[in-house]
Design an enzyme around this catalytic site. Structure first.
Site, PDB file in Angstrom:
ATOM      1  N   GLN A  31       3.213   9.792   1.192  1.00  0.00           N
ATOM      2  CA  GLN A  31       4.464   9.045   1.046  1.00  0.00           C
ATOM      3  C   GLN A  31       5.166   9.360  -0.273  1.00  0.00           C
ATOM      4  O   GLN A  31       6.306   8.933  -0.479  1.00  0.00           O
ATOM      5  CB  GLN A  31       4.208   7.547   1.158  1.00  0.00           C
ATOM      6  CG  GLN A  31       3.801   7.117   2.564  1.00  0.00           C
ATOM      7  CD  GLN A  31       3.647   5.621   2.665  1.00  0.00           C
ATOM      8  OE1 GLN A  31       2.589   5.078   2.358  1.00  0.00           O
ATOM      9  NE2 GLN A  31       4.706   4.944   3.074  1.00  0.00           N
ATOM     10  N   HIS A  43      -3.191   0.781   8.345  1.00  0.00           N
ATOM     11  CA  HIS A  43      -1.882   1.431   8.223  1.00  0.00           C
ATOM     12  C   HIS A  43      -1.943   2.632   7.278  1.00  0.00           C
ATOM     13  O   HIS A  43      -1.452   3.717   7.602  1.00  0.00           O
ATOM     14  CB  HIS A  43      -0.885   0.382   7.702  1.00  0.00           C
ATOM     15  CG  HIS A  43       0.506   0.881   7.486  1.00  0.00           C
ATOM     16  ND1 HIS A  43       1.569   0.479   8.272  1.00  0.00           N
ATOM     17  CD2 HIS A  43       1.034   1.725   6.556  1.00  0.00           C
ATOM     18  CE1 HIS A  43       2.680   1.067   7.837  1.00  0.00           C
ATOM     19  NE2 HIS A  43       2.383   1.818   6.789  1.00  0.00           N
ATOM     20  N   GLU A  44      -2.568   2.437   6.118  1.00  0.00           N
ATOM     21  CA  GLU A  44      -2.627   3.527   5.141  1.00  0.00           C
ATOM     22  C   GLU A  44      -3.566   4.648   5.599  1.00  0.00           C
ATOM     23  O   GLU A  44      -3.297   5.832   5.335  1.00  0.00           O
ATOM     24  CB  GLU A  44      -3.056   2.995   3.769  1.00  0.00           C
ATOM     25  CG  GLU A  44      -2.133   1.936   3.184  1.00  0.00           C
ATOM     26  CD  GLU A  44      -0.681   2.366   3.098  1.00  0.00           C
ATOM     27  OE1 GLU A  44      -0.406   3.572   2.977  1.00  0.00           O
ATOM     28  OE2 GLU A  44       0.201   1.489   3.174  1.00  0.00           O
ATOM     29  N   GLY A  57       0.847  -1.189   0.000  1.00  0.00           N
ATOM     30  CA  GLY A  57       0.000   0.000   0.000  1.00  0.00           C
ATOM     31  C   GLY A  57       0.877   1.232   0.000  1.00  0.00           C
ATOM     32  O   GLY A  57       2.063   1.170   0.354  1.00  0.00           O
ATOM     33  N   CYS A 104       6.978  -0.366   6.668  1.00  0.00           N
ATOM     34  CA  CYS A 104       6.480   0.849   6.031  1.00  0.00           C
ATOM     35  C   CYS A 104       7.520   1.319   5.033  1.00  0.00           C
ATOM     36  O   CYS A 104       8.720   1.358   5.353  1.00  0.00           O
ATOM     37  CB  CYS A 104       6.227   1.931   7.087  1.00  0.00           C
ATOM     38  SG  CYS A 104       5.671   3.514   6.410  1.00  0.00           S
ATOM     39  N   LEU A 105       7.077   1.696   3.840  1.00  0.00           N
ATOM     40  CA  LEU A 105       8.006   2.152   2.820  1.00  0.00           C
ATOM     41  C   LEU A 105       8.715   3.437   3.232  1.00  0.00           C
ATOM     42  O   LEU A 105       9.798   3.730   2.734  1.00  0.00           O
ATOM     43  CB  LEU A 105       7.270   2.364   1.492  1.00  0.00           C
ATOM     44  CG  LEU A 105       6.557   1.134   0.927  1.00  0.00           C
ATOM     45  CD1 LEU A 105       5.962   1.442  -0.446  1.00  0.00           C
ATOM     46  CD2 LEU A 105       7.486  -0.063   0.852  1.00  0.00           C
ATOM     47  N   HIS A 162      -1.694   6.848   7.773  1.00  0.00           N
ATOM     48  CA  HIS A 162      -0.837   7.781   7.027  1.00  0.00           C
ATOM     49  C   HIS A 162      -1.581   9.074   6.686  1.00  0.00           C
ATOM     50  O   HIS A 162      -1.044  10.171   6.887  1.00  0.00           O
ATOM     51  CB  HIS A 162      -0.335   7.139   5.739  1.00  0.00           C
ATOM     52  CG  HIS A 162       0.964   6.404   5.883  1.00  0.00           C
ATOM     53  ND1 HIS A 162       2.107   6.977   6.389  1.00  0.00           N
ATOM     54  CD2 HIS A 162       1.298   5.117   5.577  1.00  0.00           C
ATOM     55  CE1 HIS A 162       3.090   6.093   6.388  1.00  0.00           C
ATOM     56  NE2 HIS A 162       2.622   4.963   5.898  1.00  0.00           N
TER      57      HIS A 162
END
Length: 208
Positions: A74, A162-163, A69, A120-121, A166
């Site tokens: 991000q 999670h997203e 995701g 996480c990216l 963000h």
């Protein structure tokens, strides 16, 4: 049971990577500590080709970074939007995007928390156990402004939560103890170069 859901609806099959990526350009992934990741994002109010192009870019960037995701902040864009291509615990693939997402509150008596590894990216190389509910329901809009409801269980529920964090200005480190946060940042220091080398190689492979 269908093996693929696109925008919450079952389909017989869907290409991998998703077609959106073929129209997109790779963007830089922001990292923990950058201001855009640590404040709530703005609602999307304009729907059109610019939004569609951003979604395409986000899909390609997500694949380059080996993510499940990716939220708009991000890639440095202060908008409530994320994309995903994520399996659930039954191996069903879920692909799509959601604009202005809001996570439904769950009845505490009916939910089960799973304490499992999460990365996480924007925290490259770190994986830590984070407790998340085993089910998630996110409501929002699609890129055309039409209402959308996405439901997930297991790992996909974790992705949705999670997203949504963000776009609300939270990274998963915010859910950790000080000790665990320090450990996550140590992992980043150890593995960041390796992660970025993999992303560079994947960029070449997907954009050649």
């Amino acid at each position: 049971m269908p093996r693929v859901f696109v925008q919450g609806s079952p389909v017989d099959s869907y290409p991998r990577p998703a077609p959106e990526a073929g129209r997109g350009s790779v963007r830089r992934v922001t990292e923990v500590g950058e201001e855009v990741l640590h404040r709530p994002c703005r609602d999307v109010t304009e729907f059109g080709p610019d939004l569609a192009a951003l979604i395409d870019d986000m899909f390609l960037t997500m694949y380059v970074a080996d993510g499940a995701g990716l939220a708009a902040n991000q890639v440095g864009v202060d908008l409530r939007l994320f994309v995903y291509d994520c399996p659930d615990d039954d191996g069903v693939r879920h692909v799509g995007h959601i604009v202005n997402p809001v996570l439904d509150p769950l009845d505490p008596t009916g939910r089960r928390l799973l304490d499992e590894g999460e990365g996480c990216l924007s925290v490259p190389g770190a994986v830590m156990d984070v407790p998340r509910p085993d089910r998630a329901v996110v409501r929002g809009l699609d890129k055309d402004g039409d209402p959308l409801v996405i439901e997930g269980t297991g790992y996909f529920a974790r992705c949705l939560a999670h997203e949504t964090d963000h776009v609300n200005g939270q990274v998963y480190l915010d859910r950790l103890s000080k000790r665990d946060r320090k450990e996550a940042l140590r992992q980043v220091a150890d593995r960041r170069d390796e992660v970025f080398a993999r992303r560079a190689a994947k960029t070449k492979a997907l954009t050649a």
